[in-house]
Design an enzyme around this catalytic site. Structure first.
Site, PDB file in Angstrom:
ATOM      1  N   LYS A   1       9.627   3.603  -5.619  1.00 10.48           N
ATOM      2  CA  LYS A   1       8.169   3.291  -4.987  1.00 10.48           C
ATOM      3  C   LYS A   1       8.337   1.963  -6.039  1.00 10.48           C
ATOM      4  CE  LYS A   1       4.935   6.020  -2.861  1.00 10.48           C
ATOM      5  NZ  LYS A   1       3.865   6.938  -2.744  1.00 10.48           N
TER       6      LYS A   1
ATOM      7  N   PHE B   1       0.851  -1.544   0.021  1.00 15.54           N
ATOM      8  CA  PHE B   1      -0.183   0.099  -0.120  1.00 15.54           C
ATOM      9  C   PHE B   1       0.817   1.433  -0.160  1.00 15.54           C
ATOM     10  CE2 PHE B   1      -2.496  -2.979   2.170  1.00 15.54           C
ATOM     11  CZ  PHE B   1      -3.310  -2.893   1.451  1.00 15.54           C
ATOM     12  N   ASP B   2       0.565   2.308  -0.703  1.00 14.73           N
ATOM     13  CA  ASP B   2       0.997   3.454  -0.533  1.00 14.73           C
ATOM     14  C   ASP B   2       0.627   4.197   0.915  1.00 14.73           C
ATOM     15  OD1 ASP B   2       2.004   6.074  -1.274  1.00 14.73           O
ATOM     16  OD2 ASP B   2       0.000   6.343  -1.442  1.00 14.73           O
ATOM     17  N   LYS B   3       1.022   5.169   1.427  1.00 13.11           N
ATOM     18  CA  LYS B   3       0.614   5.448   2.387  1.00 13.11           C
ATOM     19  C   LYS B   3      -1.073   6.235   2.462  1.00 13.11           C
ATOM     20  CE  LYS B   3       2.405   8.189   5.698  1.00 13.11           C
ATOM     21  NZ  LYS B   3       1.612   9.139   5.934  1.00 13.11           N
ATOM     22  N   THR B   4      -0.446   7.462   1.809  1.00 15.48           N
ATOM     23  CA  THR B   4      -1.533   9.347   1.975  1.00 15.48           C
ATOM     24  C   THR B   4      -2.311   8.943   0.981  1.00 15.48           C
ATOM     25  OG1 THR B   4       0.461  10.448   2.823  1.00 15.48           O
ATOM     26  CG2 THR B   4      -0.876  11.453   1.564  1.00 15.48           C
TER      27      THR B   4
END
Length: 637
Positions: free
Chosen positions: A503, A330-333
């Site tokens: 990423k 997952f990306d966070k923001t």
């Protein structure tokens, strides 16, 4: 001529022969004109109804290939041709075999077509959601115009209970909007001035005025329809196996049919007509129509159901790629968190720290910069002019404010007092992202910004872990903040301090040992979405991220990651189940048709073989349609 019309012609002309077959043993009734009438009726069927099978078979033969129509063409022409020969030599004929086989195969195709239309009804229902007219501001007053006449920039008024005509931005009023028909979200969403509204959704409680932002093929509804169309017409890799099998299967079946004829005629001494019946039955029963339907029908139903749930699966490759997934990254923001960070704490000279930071970040579109700018506005702090502005991706910004050099972002080489260090650690332990504000030498202030997890994130991660999947979070935040967020939502592994352009590299590293899903929403997530085995883009994200993802979640609900993976797996498994039963049908059917069990009274005539083949195709389509009723709930694989 349509398949349906060809079927009805074939059925009408076959019916007299069917009547003769039923009545002759009981009453001795025969067709007027006898075999000549049967020849005439069958010839018309062969010329009109069976001709496309022959044309397809010949076209494939010229390319040195064979297809499903090859078997149908050979079976019907063999029965028809031999009957003409037998008629000339005053032997028993079976024109009805060619007629009935054609009729039953067309019956199967008619039913398949009807079921396909049912399976693809999602597109028709989506298209039906579009409003037909709208109140558009023209020449100083609102007038009712067709939606096709709306252009970008038009102001549109929508009353309670009416449909939003096109995508746009609210300029006046506030109301709740039912977006369930597009996003699958059942709870109405509150909209105010500045909020985005989606075409085809329904206005709730109050009148709104909004400005058209996207019209025609650019609206979200149009893009969803296009995505669903592409997915339903796509080609899953497993279908390549089906095509290769069919290419080999047809010649093998023809060889088996010839051997069947020779064994019965040469070794077992039956008549030519009797041996030919067995051979034609083998050809007809082996027609792998069900094999060809196994993949596309399941794909159509699965992607159509996904569209209704607000889950857009772009193609068949995605379905197959999901099978065997081990890790979800997952990306966070904006993915795990709300994506709308806010300033929650300022350490140092608060007004000065915010003024310097907001002035330097004024032209930045980073979510943290927006949070600082909003804090300055809320505090009524005026921004100062900036000279020599510079930005470093993932690090921060520098520039001169009132003649002095300042930096905002990560600490870098700045000196920091022990008091600030203590404050920074406490803020990070509280899941705050710390923005360091410094002059040329040292840190002069800290800004604590917090982006809270979405309410559904914890449940979403729990669903994935219940499926046995590992979860990883990639973030540019420092380790302490990342660990705090991960602890709140239940993430297994955290990789922090990741620059935006890194990423995809991290995803590639994980992918060396396992199959990976990446979930993200931002522009900088696009490379990682493309690199992962499967990319899942949040529908609230950027167009670039949505384009790069193989699956798009329209509801912006992280729990839909689990639902999307479950739906994809169930659809792919249905494809494999369909293929299995299609193979089993042929494997079991061929020995029976060849007369292997003749001596215990178990046989298949060509007519019954044709009916069975048609019904097998229908059963595969029916199996695919069952996807509409299967449960798609989290934690179920």
């Amino acid at each position: 001529m349509t398949i349906t019309r060809r079927f009805w012609i074939s059925l009408a002309l076959s019916f007299p022969m069917l009547l003769q077959m039923g009545l002759m043993p009981l009453t001795g009734w025969m067709l007027p004109g006898g075999d000549w009438t049967a020849l005439t009726l069958t010839t018309i069927i062969m010329v009109i109804s069976a001709r496309p099978f022959l044309q397809s078979a010949i076209a494939s033969f010229k390319k040195h290939h064979s297809n499903m129509d090859t078997l149908v063409a050979i079976g019907t022409t063999t029965a028809y041709g031999f009957s003409i020969y037998a008629m000339a030599n005053q032997q028993p004929v079976f024109f009805e075999t060619a007629a009935f086989v054609t009729t039953f195969i067309l019956l199967g195709q008619v039913l398949e077509t009807k079921m396909r239309r049912g399976a693809s009804s999602a597109i028709e229902k989506l298209l039906g959601l579009q409003a037909k007219q709208a109140n558009v501001l023209r020449n100083g007053h609102f007038q009712l115009l067709p939606v096709a006449d709306i252009v970008v920039g038009d102001t549109i008024k929508v009353k309670p209970g009416a449909k939003i005509a096109v995508d746009g931005i609210v300029v006046k009023g506030s109301s709740s909007i039912d977006e369930s028909m597009v996003t699958g979200e059942s709870i109405p969403v509150e909209k105010h001035a500045g909020d985005y509204v989606i075409g085809a959704t329904i206005n709730g409680s109050s009148t709104l005025e909004y400005q058209a932002h996207r019209v025609g093929n650019d609206t979200m509804l149009a893009q969803i329809v296009e995505l669903v169309k592409r997915a339903q017409n796509s080609h899953a890799p497993i279908q390549n196996l089906t095509d290769r099998v069919a290419d080999i299967f047809v010649p093998v079946v023809l060889i088996l049919a010839i051997l069947t004829f020779l064994i019965w005629y040469v070794f077992l001494g039956v008549s030519v007509a009797h041996a030919l019946v067995f051979a034609v039955s083998v050809v007809v029963i082996a027609c792998p129509c069900a094999l060809g339907l196994a993949t596309p029908t399941a794909l159509m139903v699965g992607t159509g159901r996904g569209a209704k749930m607000g889950i857009l699966i772009k193609n068949g490759e995605v379905l197959e790629a999901v099978d065997g997934i081990e890790t979800v990254v997952f990306d966070k923001t904006g993915t795990i968190t709300e994506g709308t960070p806010r300033v929650v704490q300022v350490v140092g000279n608060k007004s000065k720290v915010i003024q310097i930071a907001a002035s330097l970040e004024a032209d930045s579109e980073h979510p943290l910069a927006s949070a600082i700018g909003k804090e300055a506005a809320d505090r009524s702090i005026a921004l100062l002019p900036v000279q020599n502005f510079r930005t470093q991706s993932g690090v921060g910004v520098t520039g001169q404010v009132s003649g002095a050099a300042f930096s905002v972002g990560k600490i870098g080489d700045l000196k920091i007092s022990s008091a600030f260090q203590v404050n920074a650690k406490a803020m990070q332990a509280d899941a705050q992202t710390v923005v360091y504000v410094g002059n040329q030498e040292r840190v002069i202030g800290l800004i604590g910004i917090q982006d809270a997890p979405k309410p559904t994130s914890q449940a979403a991660i729990a669903d994935l872990r219940a499926q046995g999947l590992k979860t990883v979070m990639l973030t540019g935040d420092n380790q302490q903040v990342a660990d705090a967020i991960a602890s709140q939502v239940g993430i297994d592994t955290v990789i922090a301090n990741v620059l935006p352009d890194q990423k995809a590299d991290y995803v590639s590293r994980i992918q060396r040992s396992q199959r990976v899903v990446f979930v993200g929403d931002g522009i900088n997530d696009a490379p990682a979405l493309s690199t992962a085995t499967v990319g899942i883009a949040m529908g609230s994200g950027t167009d670039i991220a949505i384009e790069a993802g193989g699956i798009v979640l329209m509801r912006n609900d992280l729990r839909d990651v689990s639902r999307a993976l479950t739906l994809s797996r169930k659809t792919f498994r249905r494809i494999k189940l369909n293929l299995f039963w299609a193979f089993v049908y042929n494997v079991v059917g061929i020995p029976v048709a060849a007369g292997l069990f003749y001596f215990i009274g178990l046989t298949l005539s060509p007519e019954i073989a044709g009916l069975a083949m048609a019904l097998s195709s229908v059963s595969v389509v029916a199996s695919s349609l069952l996807l509409n009723s299967t449960k798609i709930t989290p934690a179920l694989g």
